[in-house]
Design an enzyme around this catalytic site. Structure first.
Site, PDB file in Angstrom:
ATOM      1  N   GLU A  50      -4.757  -6.406   2.681  1.00 21.94           N
ATOM      2  CA  GLU A  50      -3.531  -7.076   3.137  1.00 21.94           C
ATOM      3  C   GLU A  50      -3.571  -8.572   2.870  1.00 21.94           C
ATOM      4  OE1 GLU A  50      -5.365  -5.001   4.951  1.00 21.94           O
ATOM      5  OE2 GLU A  50      -4.086  -3.216   5.070  1.00 21.94           O
ATOM      6  N   TYR A 105      -2.925  -7.576  10.308  1.00 20.34           N
ATOM      7  CA  TYR A 105      -3.748  -8.671  10.837  1.00 20.34           C
ATOM      8  C   TYR A 105      -4.729  -9.271   9.826  1.00 20.34           C
ATOM      9  CZ  TYR A 105      -1.847  -6.952  15.287  1.00 20.34           C
ATOM     10  OH  TYR A 105      -1.003  -6.552  16.286  1.00 20.34           O
ATOM     11  N   PRO A 106      -5.311  -8.485   8.907  1.00 17.35           N
ATOM     12  CA  PRO A 106      -6.198  -9.138   7.933  1.00 17.35           C
ATOM     13  C   PRO A 106      -5.484 -10.231   7.124  1.00 17.35           C
ATOM     14  CG  PRO A 106      -6.494  -6.769   7.859  1.00 17.35           C
ATOM     15  CD  PRO A 106      -5.298  -7.025   8.744  1.00 17.35           C
ATOM     16  N   HIS A 139      -1.230   1.736  15.335  1.00 16.20           N
ATOM     17  CA  HIS A 139      -0.018   2.084  14.588  1.00 16.20           C
ATOM     18  C   HIS A 139       1.256   1.748  15.361  1.00 16.20           C
ATOM     19  CE1 HIS A 139      -2.985   4.440  12.378  1.00 16.20           C
ATOM     20  NE2 HIS A 139      -2.112   4.570  11.400  1.00 16.20           N
ATOM     21  N   GLN A 156       1.533  -1.968   5.839  1.00 13.50           N
ATOM     22  CA  GLN A 156       1.882  -0.573   6.102  1.00 13.50           C
ATOM     23  C   GLN A 156       2.231  -0.320   7.569  1.00 13.50           C
ATOM     24  OE1 GLN A 156      -1.028   2.728   5.126  1.00 13.50           O
ATOM     25  NE2 GLN A 156       0.499   2.916   3.512  1.00 13.50           N
ATOM     26  N   PHE A 157       1.459  -0.922   8.457  1.00 12.98           N
ATOM     27  CA  PHE A 157       1.747  -0.863   9.891  1.00 12.98           C
ATOM     28  C   PHE A 157       1.472  -2.246  10.470  1.00 12.98           C
ATOM     29  CE2 PHE A 157       1.127   3.605   9.062  1.00 12.98           C
ATOM     30  CZ  PHE A 157       1.955   4.253   9.955  1.00 12.98           C
ATOM     31  N   ASP A 158       2.149  -2.537  11.596  1.00 15.96           N
ATOM     32  CA  ASP A 158       1.962  -3.796  12.318  1.00 15.96           C
ATOM     33  C   ASP A 158       0.505  -4.243  12.396  1.00 15.96           C
ATOM     34  OD1 ASP A 158       1.243  -1.761  14.351  1.00 15.96           O
ATOM     35  OD2 ASP A 158       3.421  -1.599  14.532  1.00 15.96           O
ATOM     36  N   GLU A 201       0.841  -1.201   0.000  1.00 14.55           N
ATOM     37  CA  GLU A 201       0.000   0.000   0.000  1.00 14.55           C
ATOM     38  C   GLU A 201       0.880   1.257   0.000  1.00 14.55           C
ATOM     39  OE1 GLU A 201      -2.176  -0.960   3.508  1.00 14.55           O
ATOM     40  OE2 GLU A 201      -3.083  -2.699   2.547  1.00 14.55           O
ATOM     41  N   PHE A 250      -2.053  -3.269  10.854  1.00 17.59           N
ATOM     42  CA  PHE A 250      -2.761  -3.382   9.576  1.00 17.59           C
ATOM     43  C   PHE A 250      -2.436  -4.715   8.897  1.00 17.59           C
ATOM     44  CE2 PHE A 250      -2.818   1.541   8.995  1.00 17.59           C
ATOM     45  CZ  PHE A 250      -3.602   1.642  10.127  1.00 17.59           C
TER      46      PHE A 250
END
Lengths: 393, 349
Positions: free
Chosen positions: B59, B87-88, B128, B81-83, B28, B85
């Site tokens: 993701e 999880y999906p 984040h 993009q972030f930790d 992303e 994010f």
């Protein structure tokens, strides 16, 4: 709104209300169908693969009831979808099947015993995916759909003419992964065909509880790809529709969602209890739409098969079933050390240690625990009993 | 040359893209923007949309398509993009990425790198700043690594891309802008090795990623108080370098694990257990864990209270049952050989 891609508008029409059908229930040709019917040789191949596939499926079900398979999700009644889809693929194309698609794998030429490796409990997958161009059978729903998109992306990068067929059920279309895969496929113009076998039931939940969309094929339009509905008990129609979608995909027109209307005649698996959620008589009309009977009637009526040819197909099915029975009767114990062999490309030392522990357990020797003796698996200078000496170093 | 961690990672991606046509980079905002942390800065301009491109915000689809690409010969490097994010994508990571080699009896390995900016300390609002390493490290089949500086950032990312197995590459966000001399394309230690960053004979601090500089700072402070702290940078969380860690703790007889993540069920629990099992006869005190509290990651104005700092580490060192019976506030001292001069704990206010 301005369109954000340049694919042919005609491809983006909504699916027809009536599923595409080439052969009616009594085996007559349906006039005015929007796709050309497969040639006689292909029709005969479809019938043969369905006859053999059903015999395999019946045999696997029996083996599950006898306890020789851990479980078996039947394909009974869905042979037209699985065979029609698999036989439309070119040799270099890839098939992405689910656990219910054993018949499609047999039709694709995978060794039937290797197909059953997963369900026999010997290993998670038994065949070589690259050799057969068949991904592993996928149990988490819809999660293999994006793999097909990535695989064909890589193929295009390498200049290979490869398309992929993803098999999924009606229930799988509710998963987020289905949505993401459809979206990626359409965005990347991927040569992927998603064949949804809408067999009306996701274990115990009817399709009306899965989606409020008019049909599952309607979902396609939102992703910018065509959605097509086809009679999933008409092998000729499934083959023709998949074949056409693959041809469109190959010439850069992108993916297609095909919803094949069919019915799961058997329970979800041999351990399911369908009497708790559906009436027996619900399935009766579907038995009358049997895909093998229908294609047999057509081929007979048009003189494309005779009794001898039909007997030969049945005989081939019997031979395959006997082979499966015989080979599964040889109960090979899987190698315990295979547990550790393929976790990583090379076995890390901690796993080597656990492998040694298992070896000791199997020999009846004392268990040293998952890490072994203090220092086991460590460099020599850190190993062994001279603790105090070492400590003073 | 002097590079920040973000620049070193960028350099690693650039060199990998140059050297191996099968490497592709996507995620992303990684295209023209260059990623929200600029790790992919300039890559689309240099290599084109075919090699470094923006993916839709999905993701699971990003990891799923990377799996398919790797099944067919590419070496994708994808960015979450972030930790939080990431999880999906968890099902793709756990059920497919980690297991494909195993499921296919070794026939299909997946050389995929999933880059995950992780950890806090950057004033990020919720979702984040997670430390998600334990989720990944718990999953057999994944290699989980984290650099703590630019030189390792370059070397470890190159090694991760070259590995025939999937790698979760955890990038400590708060170190993205930390600079150091980097001899790129030189390589540092092997990807699966821990490294002693500072030698010391009294106690071993086991840290990784964002807490390595904090541990080094604590070691410096303890040194001023006469305590010789050894700092081990774990680098590879899975597999775990038992040899380096065990050798260090057997030398010092005391160990403290330091991480940002919540302590309960955290990666430090595994480290403490392994150290105890392998060094029990050498230990003078229980292995202690210094981590974040067992709370959801706090908002920016409170995160400094959550993140383990120098004082919390020094407090833990002080609790390691020193023979001189030292307690916080007592004067350091003790004869050589009978235990170290002890560190003074600082006020946490």
């Amino acid at each position: 709104m301005e369109r954000i891609d340049d694919r042919p508008e005609a491809r983006l029409a909504l699916p027809s209300a009536e599923p595409i059908r080439l052969v009616d229930r009594s085996g007559g040709r349906v006039p005015g169908a929007p796709v050309p019917a497969p040639d006689p040789q292909t029709l005969a191949r479809l019938l043969r693969a369905m006859v053999v596939g059903r015999r395999f499926d019946r045999q696997a079900g029996a083996l599950a009831r006898q306890g020789r398979l851990a479980v078996y999700p039947s394909s009974f009644g869905q042979e037209a979808c699985q065979v029609g889809g698999a036989l439309a693929l070119a040799p270099a194309d890839w098939l992405f099947p689910t656990y219910r698609d054993c018949v499609s794998l047999v039709a694709r030429g995978v060794d039937p015993v290797e197909v059953l490796t997963l369900l026999r409990g010997d290993w998670h997958s038994g065949y070589d995916p690259e050799r057969h161009r068949c991904a592993t059978q996928c149990t988490p729903l819809a999660t293999n759909a994006s793999h097909a998109v990535g695989l064909t992306y890589a193929a295009r990068r390498k200049g290979e003419d490869v398309a992929a067929l993803v098999l999924m059920g009606d229930g799988a279309t509710s998963e987020g992964d289905a949505h993401e895969a459809y979206n990626f496929a359409a965005l990347w113009n991927a040569p992927v065909v998603f064949l949804i076998q809408n067999n009306q039931w996701a274990i115990s939940v009817p399709v009306r509880k899965q989606s409020a969309a008019p049909t599952l094929a309607h979902k396609a339009i939102g992703y910018g790809m065509p959605g097509v509905r086809v009679d999933g008990n008409d092998a000729a129609a499934v083959h023709a529709v998949v074949d056409q979608a693959l041809a469109e995909a190959r010439c850069g027109h992108g993916p297609t969602i095909i919803e094949a209307m069919t019915y799961r005649l058997d329970p979800h698996t041999n351990s399911d209890a369908p009497q708790r959620y559906r009436d027996d008589d619900e399935s009766e009309p579907w038995r009358e739409r049997d895909p093998i009977d229908r294609l047999t009637a057509l081929l007979r009526a048009e003189g494309m098969v005779d009794d001898a040819a039909l007997a030969a197909m049945a005989e081939e099915g019997e031979r395959l079933a006997a082979q499966v029975r015989d080979r599964l009767a040889e109960d090979e114990a899987p190698d315990p050390e295979s547990l550790f062999a393929h976790v990583y490309a090379t076995v890390p030392h901690a796993l080597a240690r656990q492998r040694a522990t298992l070896r000791d357990e199997l020999r009846g020797e004392p268990d040293e625990g998952p890490l072994g003796e203090p220092g086991a698996g460590l460099p020599a200078e850190l190993r062994g009993g001279a603790h105090d000496e070492l400590k003073e170093v | 040359m002097e590079l920040s961690l973000a620049q070193a990672l960028n350099r690693a991606l650039r060199d990998a893209l140059r050297e191996d046509p099968d490497v592709v980079v996507y995620g992303e905002d990684v295209g023209p923007l260059g990623g929200v942390f600029r790790v992919t800065d300039g890559l689309t301009a240099e290599f084109g949309e075919e090699r470094c491109f923006d993916a839709p915000i999905a993701e699971s689809g990003i990891v799923g398509t990377a799996i398919g690409m790797a099944m067919n010969g590419l070496r994708p490097v994808v960015e979450m993009q972030f930790d939080a994010f990431g999880y999906p994508a968890f099902q793709q990571v756990v059920s497919h990425l980690a297991k494909m080699r195993n499921r296919t009896m070794g026939r299909l390995g997946l050389p995929v790198v999933v880059r995950v900016p992780y950890g806090g300390g950057i004033g990020g609002v919720e979702h984040h700043s997670d430390s998600s390493e334990a989720y990944y490290a718990h999953t057999p089949g994944l290699t989980v690594v984290t650099p703590a500086g630019p030189a390792d950032g370059y070397s470890m990312l190159r090694d991760a891309i070259a590995l025939p197995d999937p790698v979760i590459f955890l990038e400590p966000k708060r170190l993205y802008w930390s600079k150091a001399e980097v001899g790129a394309p030189a390589r540092t230690e092997a990807l699966d090795r821990a490294v002693v960053r500072r030698a010391g004979s009294d106690v071993t601090l086991l840290a990784y990623g964002p807490t390595v500089p904090t541990a080094l700072e604590a070691a410096e402070a303890a040194h001023a108080d006469g305590c010789a702290v050894e700092v081990v940078d774990l680098r590879s969380l899975a597999p775990f370098d038992d040899a380096t860690v065990t050798a260090s703790v057997r030398r010092t007889g005391r160990a403290v694990v330091v991480h940002e993540a919540s302590t309960f069920g955290g990666y430090g629990a595994e480290v403490a257990a392994r150290v105890t099992e392998q060094c029990f006869h050498y230990l003078e005190a229980p292995v202690l864990r210094v981590g974040g509290f067992d709370i959801p990651y706090p908002p920016p104005k409170l995160e400094h209270l959550h993140l383990p700092g120098v004082d919390r580490i020094l407090d833990a060192i002080a609790r390691l049952q020193w023979e001189s019976g030292w307690t916080p506030g007592a004067a350091p001292g003790g004869p050589a050989g009978a235990g170290p001069a002890l560190p003074a704990a600082r006020s946490t206010s």
